[in-house]
Scaffold this motif. Sequence first.
Motif, PDB file in Angstrom:
ATOM      1  N   ASP A 538       0.835  -1.209   0.000  1.00  0.00           N
ATOM      2  CA  ASP A 538       0.000   0.000   0.000  1.00  0.00           C
ATOM      3  C   ASP A 538       0.869   1.258   0.000  1.00  0.00           C
ATOM      4  OD1 ASP A 538      -2.298  -1.548   0.082  1.00  0.00           O
ATOM      5  OD2 ASP A 538      -2.381  -1.560   2.272  1.00  0.00           O
ATOM      6  N   ALA A 539       1.964   1.216   0.737  1.00  0.00           N
ATOM      7  CA  ALA A 539       2.861   2.367   0.768  1.00  0.00           C
ATOM      8  C   ALA A 539       3.463   2.618  -0.612  1.00  0.00           C
ATOM      9  CB  ALA A 539       3.975   2.143   1.791  1.00  0.00           C
ATOM     10  N   VAL A 540       3.858   1.569  -1.296  1.00  0.00           N
ATOM     11  CA  VAL A 540       4.417   1.713  -2.644  1.00  0.00           C
ATOM     12  C   VAL A 540       3.389   2.315  -3.588  1.00  0.00           C
ATOM     13  CG1 VAL A 540       5.200   0.395  -4.667  1.00  0.00           C
ATOM     14  CG2 VAL A 540       6.179  -0.070  -2.415  1.00  0.00           C
ATOM     15  N   ALA A 541       2.129   1.913  -3.462  1.00  0.00           N
ATOM     16  CA  ALA A 541       1.070   2.463  -4.313  1.00  0.00           C
ATOM     17  C   ALA A 541       0.923   3.970  -4.093  1.00  0.00           C
ATOM     18  CB  ALA A 541      -0.249   1.751  -4.031  1.00  0.00           C
ATOM     19  N   GLU A 542       1.001   4.424  -2.864  1.00  0.00           N
ATOM     20  CA  GLU A 542       0.907   5.863  -2.576  1.00  0.00           C
ATOM     21  C   GLU A 542       2.119   6.617  -3.128  1.00  0.00           C
ATOM     22  OE1 GLU A 542      -1.556   7.518  -1.411  1.00  0.00           O
ATOM     23  OE2 GLU A 542      -2.849   5.869  -0.777  1.00  0.00           O
ATOM     24  N   LEU A 543       3.275   5.968  -3.102  1.00  0.00           N
ATOM     25  CA  LEU A 543       4.468   6.614  -3.660  1.00  0.00           C
ATOM     26  C   LEU A 543       4.330   6.782  -5.169  1.00  0.00           C
ATOM     27  CD1 LEU A 543       7.335   4.889  -1.639  1.00  0.00           C
ATOM     28  CD2 LEU A 543       6.360   7.158  -1.301  1.00  0.00           C
ATOM     29  N   ARG A 544       3.707   5.815  -5.823  1.00  0.00           N
ATOM     30  CA  ARG A 544       3.467   5.980  -7.258  1.00  0.00           C
ATOM     31  C   ARG A 544       2.561   7.180  -7.507  1.00  0.00           C
ATOM     32  NH1 ARG A 544       1.670   0.510  -7.248  1.00  0.00           N
ATOM     33  NH2 ARG A 544       3.394  -0.980  -7.402  1.00  0.00           N
ATOM     34  N   ALA A 556       9.865  14.606   4.699  1.00  0.00           N
ATOM     35  CA  ALA A 556      10.663  13.749   5.580  1.00  0.00           C
ATOM     36  C   ALA A 556      11.829  13.087   4.840  1.00  0.00           C
ATOM     37  CB  ALA A 556       9.795  12.679   6.217  1.00  0.00           C
ATOM     38  N   GLY A 557      11.717  12.960   3.527  1.00  0.00           N
ATOM     39  CA  GLY A 557      12.773  12.295   2.774  1.00  0.00           C
ATOM     40  C   GLY A 557      12.749  10.790   2.984  1.00  0.00           C
ATOM     41  N   PHE A 558      13.529  10.097   2.194  1.00  0.00           N
ATOM     42  CA  PHE A 558      13.517   8.642   2.265  1.00  0.00           C
ATOM     43  C   PHE A 558      14.566   8.089   3.198  1.00  0.00           C
ATOM     44  CE2 PHE A 558      11.023   9.211  -1.559  1.00  0.00           C
ATOM     45  CZ  PHE A 558       9.995   8.322  -1.300  1.00  0.00           C
ATOM     46  N   ASN A 559      15.230   8.959   3.948  1.00  0.00           N
ATOM     47  CA  ASN A 559      16.144   8.460   4.962  1.00  0.00           C
ATOM     48  C   ASN A 559      15.562   8.570   6.360  1.00  0.00           C
ATOM     49  OD1 ASN A 559      18.960   7.449   4.141  1.00  0.00           O
ATOM     50  ND2 ASN A 559      18.464   9.053   2.666  1.00  0.00           N
ATOM     51  N   ALA A 560      14.277   8.923   6.459  1.00  0.00           N
ATOM     52  CA  ALA A 560      13.599   8.893   7.751  1.00  0.00           C
ATOM     53  C   ALA A 560      13.484   7.441   8.212  1.00  0.00           C
ATOM     54  CB  ALA A 560      12.219   9.524   7.641  1.00  0.00           C
ATOM     55  N   GLU A 571      11.327  -2.254  -5.866  1.00  0.00           N
ATOM     56  CA  GLU A 571      10.441  -1.213  -6.383  1.00  0.00           C
ATOM     57  C   GLU A 571      10.513   0.039  -5.507  1.00  0.00           C
ATOM     58  OE1 GLU A 571       5.941  -0.473  -8.102  1.00  0.00           O
ATOM     59  OE2 GLU A 571       6.364  -2.291  -6.959  1.00  0.00           O
ATOM     60  N   PHE A 572      10.600  -0.163  -4.197  1.00  0.00           N
ATOM     61  CA  PHE A 572      10.745   0.986  -3.303  1.00  0.00           C
ATOM     62  C   PHE A 572      12.030   1.748  -3.624  1.00  0.00           C
ATOM     63  CE2 PHE A 572      12.792   2.754   0.466  1.00  0.00           C
ATOM     64  CZ  PHE A 572      11.852   3.690   0.855  1.00  0.00           C
ATOM     65  N   GLN A 573      13.111   1.020  -3.835  1.00  0.00           N
ATOM     66  CA  GLN A 573      14.385   1.666  -4.137  1.00  0.00           C
ATOM     67  C   GLN A 573      14.290   2.501  -5.411  1.00  0.00           C
ATOM     68  OE1 GLN A 573      17.235  -1.522  -4.285  1.00  0.00           O
ATOM     69  NE2 GLN A 573      17.006  -2.039  -2.115  1.00  0.00           N
ATOM     70  N   THR A 574      13.617   1.954  -6.430  1.00  0.00           N
ATOM     71  CA  THR A 574      13.458   2.681  -7.689  1.00  0.00           C
ATOM     72  C   THR A 574      12.611   3.931  -7.490  1.00  0.00           C
ATOM     73  OG1 THR A 574      13.643   0.628  -8.959  1.00  0.00           O
ATOM     74  CG2 THR A 574      12.638   2.518 -10.063  1.00  0.00           C
ATOM     75  N   LEU A 575      11.488   3.801  -6.789  1.00  0.00           N
ATOM     76  CA  LEU A 575      10.596   4.942  -6.555  1.00  0.00           C
ATOM     77  C   LEU A 575      11.288   6.005  -5.703  1.00  0.00           C
ATOM     78  CD1 LEU A 575       7.227   3.084  -5.880  1.00  0.00           C
ATOM     79  CD2 LEU A 575       7.675   4.694  -7.738  1.00  0.00           C
ATOM     80  N   ALA A 576      11.999   5.553  -4.679  1.00  0.00           N
ATOM     81  CA  ALA A 576      12.679   6.513  -3.803  1.00  0.00           C
ATOM     82  C   ALA A 576      13.705   7.318  -4.588  1.00  0.00           C
ATOM     83  CB  ALA A 576      13.348   5.778  -2.647  1.00  0.00           C
ATOM     84  N   ALA A 577      14.463   6.655  -5.453  1.00  0.00           N
ATOM     85  CA  ALA A 577      15.466   7.357  -6.250  1.00  0.00           C
ATOM     86  C   ALA A 577      14.815   8.387  -7.165  1.00  0.00           C
ATOM     87  CB  ALA A 577      16.279   6.354  -7.055  1.00  0.00           C
ATOM     88  N   ARG A 578      13.680   8.004  -7.780  1.00  0.00           N
ATOM     89  CA  ARG A 578      13.002   8.942  -8.689  1.00  0.00           C
ATOM     90  C   ARG A 578      12.376  10.094  -7.909  1.00  0.00           C
ATOM     91  NH1 ARG A 578       9.016   5.771 -12.519  1.00  0.00           N
ATOM     92  NH2 ARG A 578       8.820   7.891 -13.371  1.00  0.00           N
ATOM     93  N   LEU A 579      11.793   9.806  -6.748  1.00  0.00           N
ATOM     94  CA  LEU A 579      11.145  10.857  -5.963  1.00  0.00           C
ATOM     95  C   LEU A 579      12.153  11.828  -5.356  1.00  0.00           C
ATOM     96  CD1 LEU A 579       8.424   8.662  -4.279  1.00  0.00           C
ATOM     97  CD2 LEU A 579       7.970  10.686  -5.658  1.00  0.00           C
TER      98      LEU A 579
END
Length: 582
Positions: A538-544, A556-560, A571-579
């Motif tokens: 669900d978290a990944v879907a919201e990131l999309r 908060a950034g992705f290092n929180a 997939e999280f790693q890919t989304l985090a890098a793009r975001l």
Amino acid sequence: MTFFDELKRRRVVRVGLVYGAFAFAALQGADVLVEALGLPTWALRAMAIGLIVGFPAALALAWLFQITPAGVRKAADTRAEDAGRAAWLTPASMVAVAVLVLAGAAGGWMVRSLTGGSSGDALLAVGGPSIAVLPFNNLSGNPESDYFGDGLAEELLNALARIPDLKVAARTSAFAYRGRDVDVRVVGRDLGVRTVLEGSVRQSGDSVRIIARLYDTEEGIQVWSNDFGGRLDDVFAVQDSISRTIARSLEVTFTEDARRSIRQATTDDPLAHDAYLRGLYLFGLRGEVGMLGAIREFTQAVELDSTYAAAYAGLALTWWLAPFYTDSTTQEHAFRTAAAYAERALELGPELAEAHTAMALARVSASAKSSQSIGHYERAIALQPGYAPAHQWLGELLSDLGRHEEAIRLGRKAVELDPANIAALLDLGRDYWRARRYPEAIEWLAKSLELDPDFVKSIESLGLVYTWWERWEEGEEALRRAVALGGPDSEAALATALLYRARVESGEPQDVDWARLPGEERPAVRAAILAAAGRRDDAVAELRATLRAEFYYFEAGFNAPYWDFMRDDPEFQTLAARLMRL
């Protein structure tokens, strides 16, 4: 009889003490009258020099003559003079002579300082050159003109902050002393500066008159006082004269980059400049009234002068910050508008630190690489080393990117430049939180709460630090207090903490009941709540969903810490890098 006994017998010591007390009181009173009555500052210097020169004359007269009921007569007969001469070589008399010599040397130093002689060696002796510029007192008789003195002081502060070798206390900290009768030694200790500039400004028609005084905070003494005057349409020449006088006193020089950036920050239109000063004043107030008022005044400034780079930078910074202080605009609209103004500011003022900082913020919240934002921040710092916001916000970005040591170094520099800035203290605490250095995070957040015990963002952040340190009760207590104070994101933060605790204690993902949350519509915040609850998919879907927006700010950034359990997900790693615009 010793020489010192003879001094007492002839009442020289008594005359010296009375003269010193009278001179001190006279100078204090004259200092007030010079400013209140608009007298030229050379009058105060002339009076001080006269009193200093008169001191040895008074002592000499006391030695030679005495006033008695029989009239004025010589203080000593021939036998007393012989006795005095015979005692000159005693240890006590030699000490007395040494004291008089030192007093004379001190008097010479005072004359040199009061007449504008350089005291640079003394000012550089401890800690290097540093200064705080306090807001100028408004002597125009109209409280609505307070903005003018504040604005001139801030522009002067920004000009000095462009000097690479000079530490300049930032606006938030320096202006915290507005209206307070405080000892300059206290200001120096609080802000970590060796000198303080204070003064007053008087407007009359199309003319302006500024009295500026520079103080040594180690000794608590005035280094110089000067009277600067001119027309409103030539106020930049007045500011330039003050800046150069200060630079000479501190033995520092303006670089060519600094000169160019100062020229690019100016306007030839006095009405545009007046509107800009009003905008600076309102921007410093923050809050909804301050933000909307600053936008109005900066807009008027650029309408009067379409080439006013500093006013465009002011518009860009105000628009970018507006969503955090008012509900009058959405993040997307505010960020889009800020980006347009930042482009114009940088086009007109490529050597302007504020323009590069505005562009860095615009790049953070738009479809651009993080490296572009970093480059603009670094250029801003190179152009204006004392510009605290660039250090603070670059530190926050690097913290989001996981470059924790660099982030903390920049955050600490921002606090050093602006120790009374509650937002800088907050961001430094959050930098430590993202670095998982929880005790230090709590220390800096506590410092921010010393400035304002009800500052919701610091209370909320303190609650999150305690929670991820698994000090559950302290974390929940802080977050519930933030909710009670009405923090706009505090309910979401409380839900995040409670869901994380439940997941840790049960070892299982937790259900998220959105009906019980405050209707948060930002996908990035929803993703963080789901991450804390252990709802990976669900978290990944919201990131999309976040990624589909052109303009957003992932606070908060992705290092929180609440993303930690998802870091092994490809997939999280890919989304985090793009975001994060990597």
